[in-house]
Design an enzyme around this catalytic site. Sequence first.
Site, PDB file in Angstrom:
ATOM      1  N   TRP A   1      -7.481  45.782 -19.990  1.00 31.91           N
ATOM      2  CA  TRP A   1      -8.907  45.706 -19.661  1.00 31.91           C
ATOM      3  C   TRP A   1      -9.714  46.737 -20.446  1.00 31.91           C
ATOM      4  CZ3 TRP A   1     -11.467  48.898 -15.421  1.00 31.91           C
ATOM      5  CH2 TRP A   1     -10.818  50.124 -15.247  1.00 31.91           C
ATOM      6  N   ASP A   2      -9.019  47.738 -20.992  1.00 25.17           N
ATOM      7  CA  ASP A   2      -9.658  48.782 -21.776  1.00 25.17           C
ATOM      8  C   ASP A   2     -10.627  48.188 -22.803  1.00 25.17           C
ATOM      9  OD1 ASP A   2      -7.176  49.452 -20.671  1.00 25.17           O
ATOM     10  OD2 ASP A   2      -6.773  51.011 -22.128  1.00 25.17           O
TER      11      ASP A   2
ATOM     12  N   GLU B   1      -4.758  52.688  -9.690  1.00 32.66           N
ATOM     13  CA  GLU B   1      -3.398  52.190  -9.426  1.00 32.66           C
ATOM     14  C   GLU B   1      -2.633  53.026  -8.409  1.00 32.66           C
ATOM     15  OE1 GLU B   1      -1.644  51.890 -13.296  1.00 32.66           O
ATOM     16  OE2 GLU B   1      -3.064  50.368 -13.937  1.00 32.66           O
TER      17      GLU B   1
ATOM     18  N   LYS C   1      -5.999  57.754  -9.033  1.00 31.55           N
ATOM     19  CA  LYS C   1      -5.566  58.082 -10.387  1.00 31.55           C
ATOM     20  C   LYS C   1      -6.777  58.159 -11.304  1.00 31.55           C
ATOM     21  CE  LYS C   1      -2.617  56.000 -13.954  1.00 31.55           C
ATOM     22  NZ  LYS C   1      -2.179  54.679 -14.426  1.00 31.55           N
ATOM     23  N   GLN C   2      -7.772  57.335 -11.006  1.00 27.84           N
ATOM     24  CA  GLN C   2      -8.906  57.220 -11.917  1.00 27.84           C
ATOM     25  C   GLN C   2     -10.118  56.695 -11.162  1.00 27.84           C
ATOM     26  OE1 GLN C   2      -6.348  54.129 -13.715  1.00 27.84           O
ATOM     27  NE2 GLN C   2      -8.271  53.364 -14.516  1.00 27.84           N
TER      28      GLN C   2
END
Lengths: 763, 763
Positions: free
Chosen positions: A359-360, A486, A596-597
Amino acid sequence: MRYTIGFPGTDPADLLVNETIFHNANGYIGVRSCFEEGYAPGINSIRGSYINGFYDFAEMKQAEKLCGLIEEKQTMLNVADTQGIKLFIDDEEFSLWNGAVLEGSRTLDMEKGFTERRILWRSPRGKEAEIRIRRLASFTRLPLFLIDYSVRALNFSGVLRFVSTHKGDVRNYSNPDDPRVAAESVHYLTPVRADIEGTSSFISSDTVRSGLRVCTGVTHTLRPEDGAAADCLPDTAVRKSGHRAETEIITTLEKGGTAQLLKYSVFTDSLRYADCEQRARRELREAAEGGPETVYRAQEAYLADFWDKAYLKIEGDEKLNTAVTYNMYQLLQSAGKDAHGTIAAKGLSGEGYEGHYFWDTEMYIEPFFTLTVPEIGRNFISYRHATLGEARKNAGALGHKRGALFPWRTIMGRECSGYFPSGTAQYHINGDIAWSVVSYYLAAGDFDFIVEKGAELLFECARLWMDAGVWYKGRFEIHCVTGPDEYTCLVNNNYFTNLAAKFNLRWAVRFYAMLREAGALESLARKIDLTADEIAGFEKAEQAMYLPYDEELGINPQDDSFLSKKRWDLANTPKEDFPLLLHYHPLHLYRRQVCKQADTVLAHFIFEDAQSEETIRKSFLYYEGITTHDSSLSTCIFSIAASRLGFREKAYAYFGDSAMLDLYNTHGNTKDGIHTANMGGVWMAIVYGFGGVRIAESGLSFSPRLPEQWQACCFRIAYRDSRVQVEMTGTGTTFTLLTGTEKIIQVYGKPLTLRDTLRVAGE
Amino acid sequence: MRYTIGFPGTDPADLLVNETIFHNANGYIGVRSCFEEGYAPGINSIRGSYINGFYDFAEMKQAEKLCGLIEEKQTMLNVADTQGIKLFIDDEEFSLWNGAVLEGSRTLDMEKGFTERRILWRSPRGKEAEIRIRRLASFTRLPLFLIDYSVRALNFSGVLRFVSTHKGDVRNYSNPDDPRVAAESVHYLTPVRADIEGTSSFISSDTVRSGLRVCTGVTHTLRPEDGAAADCLPDTAVRKSGHRAETEIITTLEKGGTAQLLKYSVFTDSLRYADCEQRARRELREAAEGGPETVYRAQEAYLADFWDKAYLKIEGDEKLNTAVTYNMYQLLQSAGKDAHGTIAAKGLSGEGYEGHYFWDTEMYIEPFFTLTVPEIGRNFISYRHATLGEARKNAGALGHKRGALFPWRTIMGRECSGYFPSGTAQYHINGDIAWSVVSYYLAAGDFDFIVEKGAELLFECARLWMDAGVWYKGRFEIHCVTGPDEYTCLVNNNYFTNLAAKFNLRWAVRFYAMLREAGALESLARKIDLTADEIAGFEKAEQAMYLPYDEELGINPQDDSFLSKKRWDLANTPKEDFPLLLHYHPLHLYRRQVCKQADTVLAHFIFEDAQSEETIRKSFLYYEGITTHDSSLSTCIFSIAASRLGFREKAYAYFGDSAMLDLYNTHGNTKDGIHTANMGGVWMAIVYGFGGVRIAESGLSFSPRLPEQWQACCFRIAYRDSRVQVEMTGTGTTFTLLTGTEKIIQVYGKPLTLRDTLRVAGE
């Protein structure tokens, strides 16, 4: 715009990192920057040459078989080694581990588009030579990789002998001691023929399972003095041994004279070229005939145009400015220029993540291209459109009767995710693609492309939500998916996912109406069996889409049950426990409030109109306390969000964490390749964050907030038919319409007309 | 109590199934019932001999590595082949694919404890012989497997030659065409020595990774006439070739005469025996010296005692009665008799599930033993206690700071689950073990065992809940676990799990108080660092344990979000789509209201006091509509629940689905082994279901409900110091106190005193 390091020494770890840092790529081919002459025995090298989108299938066994789990992945291949050139001066072999290096440097020239290695070398017997090796992957002749190797005799006259190799029998990198790469050397490519034709060599190799072929061709020219004599190859022998070719070139050199060896390599694959073998011959012939000056000129012109469009300069921090320039250059090097590939997690610089696209591309990289070189951004969408068939099959494999689900990681469009809870379950990728299509449309105003490809993508992605979602007590909900974060998997009503789905559905409805109005609906509607009833369903679901909100905290919970979990105590987690995913079992992570993000924070950036400023602020502060930024995709988003909320110091701190990642190897894993998404994210943090750029249906807007650490920051973006330069200084911002017709722009929420130049004081 | 089939022919599929059906086991060793002489070439055979709890470690690669994912499993080994005996009559080789079978049958004698194969065979040249082969795994000398092979000459006099083999170079079964078993033949056991000692052979083999050894010994005796002459071995030669031994025995036979070959095999392992090689020699010598009559007598006596205790008879359906008797016999054959192993999913009858132990032992099998031969049930608990160290490590690997988490599947106590969402995440196994300990305690009244092992188990299991759970808004919740139903994974507040945890915590508190009162607390408390404060925490959590309940439907939802999912339309699902797990991706299943097996319904049986009759009834009806019974553990529980709720027809229908599973191969996979949990479940459906037996703190109670399809049903159970016989007929039930002191029992909720015999009319 050069990045130079003095002689970096021969530390094995540095050598590996510099193979990445100085790699040459053009979006089609990528060659890691290994030494032509090799390293001393025992020193590790990831010696690879890659082609974007070229793959073989590989087995991926599941520890426990369940229906539909992926057991075959695609992997990017090391296709051939054309880097090898050994140099002998009167039979003394040049090597950094032999004789003495008197001076040395490595440079990446981002205006000229080549890398250069310079060494002042003294042989064991005292002969001194200046060796200068330029390497280049041509942006204008994509199959071409050029090595321009010149030797100047400083204190001797003698015989020079070059032994240049072309190897077809290569494998992907493996290292039994490194758990992050393959432990065993796998056989993917079979060389099927090697031909010597005059002084050129050609090797063809076939993949084992995917039915693809790659042909590489190599030829040489030698110039005794810079451009003085005509090209010739004195005393040349080309030999073949198995699937290797070796060219030996012997010449004499007078003291003070220079010999220049040009090694042209071309890479052609059967994905792009109907007859890749014939094409290799043509490309090689044309390149050699044109000579190096032609190549250099074209390269410089291409880059002049690129930098004109992608211009970005930070004043007040030269190191940072170099890092950001470097990042943009790498994005250009990495981005596919056709629909066979986009931009892999590591670009074409290494084998990390196996050349897969994530998806980046849509969320972190596409914005850069959409606003600078939109035709490259459009290519990315074309790639997704080209793989729609595989995405439909993927949806079918997951039990969906209609629609498409794009794979979490892939090369040719088929899912490669071995662990579906944090892979395939990330359905938000459909929404991400929808967002990139709409963003491209809003920025470029390219409705034809929507008719041609964009609308179909949105419709098929929208259908998936209808099948994946469920009506419950009057709300439309989406269950058992994983959001961007995630550290929590398989949840219900992930805020980001639901909002992305809502966005997707809304724009599917919009495009449907626009296509109908433009008389461009019928053939597409027939092709994919799309009716007004189905669109009405989209609309209903969009309006009833459930977006979790917690009254007590005044924030959007990441998902239905997120706030009921134990909060992770980040302050008391030992440093060596990060990244958490390497030290805690997924169940331990899933059971806790820890990210995580950026997830909800990302949603508040991408879909900022969905909530009040107050909610966005509270959410930012809440998630900030539980986000580890273990992903390199996180801090840039926090920086943008902080900019927007006026947390200027935080915005700068988060930005600083991102910008230097690869050039200064701050994560310690640059050897495996660059982090392309982070590079795009850094650009976003400047343009969306500090520049406050937004492109909405209502038009282009800015809220510049120059970090106080900088004197100025200037960047350019493309918007519709125009290009706009934005120059932020401590006192205000100057907007310049570089090309195109006048525009109404919003600055700090106020509409202004941009004709030529406009100056707005800072807020 | 015999199960006989006439000559079953030589259909390859039948041969495989019968290898399972007629296998010989005693809880320590198990030998599949292959033909001594082998099959015709090309016919598939799973020719294996297994030892309960004997294993090697095997690699189990994860498609994607995450922290803590299991990459090494244990697997049960095929240890040696001592089955082989070839028979030649005047050099004509006996085989079912050679000559003609005039008559034939296979029998399992469940009173005598052997299997028997009888064939009236005519050789190609017309010699007719009656061949009768008995096989037995001794219940009283666990290492012993005996083959008693007799040949009667019907129409000839001639020379008999037996060639009997003993093979150490065996491997586990593999079949590249069957995805459910290993595709590749893996090397686990290395034969390290083979010795011929007189007419005996001994082979020792070592496992590759687990450091274990197994020794097998074989010897023969031959009797010319039934017991007439002394044992002798005329014309015997024992040869060794690599790690195989071959014994050739030649004798003559007069017309009408009988030759009887006795082949004694023993299996000893280094898990149980300090010197397994010496032990093998002793066991073999003693067995052969004692002769077959000793073995047969001991076997019959052992079984007489077993059947006396486990007596169960159904009148009115002989086929069913045989199937149920068969099931009980198999449970006895499969159950480990020491703390090195309990009862694998397939017992010792095949390699399905690799010899792993699951929750099945505690929830489906233990009840049978606890109420018939409690010392075997106690062994199961001892095994868990012996592996508590591994369970503590497992908890630690999942990030829990205290307590133990038992593995979802294991041999030696270490987790072997390759896919944690439907494996390791099934934390309820801790509650299951707690339930089995408490059930054993309530039935046997064995407080000493609680002091010795049971309490420690409960305390350590209880600690896990405290760490896994979370306090949220005054409730104690348990997140991100998987309940018994594997069609929904990683959910919050699974009703069964929370109730099992509550039960575990409550009894940990109880045992703590009881131990303190008995003065038996101190050393254990010190050993595991258990304080009154911690116990107070257990109590608080137990009382605040959240049990999801839906007001609208009046049922307990399976978990927090279960009822908001799409309901699976079972009525319109094609038959070939079952079992669903083979045809739908986990995400598709997880997103829907559909159950593989009883989950909330199981909770309502096991912990029936937690809800009102009304809730239990509504839940039963609700879940019945969405349960596929794709697991063989499901219908027996639905049968018990239906019995309790008075749904008599349903109770019988569900029961019928379970009872015949293996004996009539109704699931089509009996070739891979018997389904031990189902066998236990069938017994539970009779005793807990139709008999309405419950054992609570308040005592023993009954609610007999004889299925109208039966004339009568009689069974016996052990309770405290007594044994009780229950005889249900169409008009009422007779209770008989077979041994022990008088008891107050509840019948249909009314307390009655059972002295000798008591008759209660039906309800």
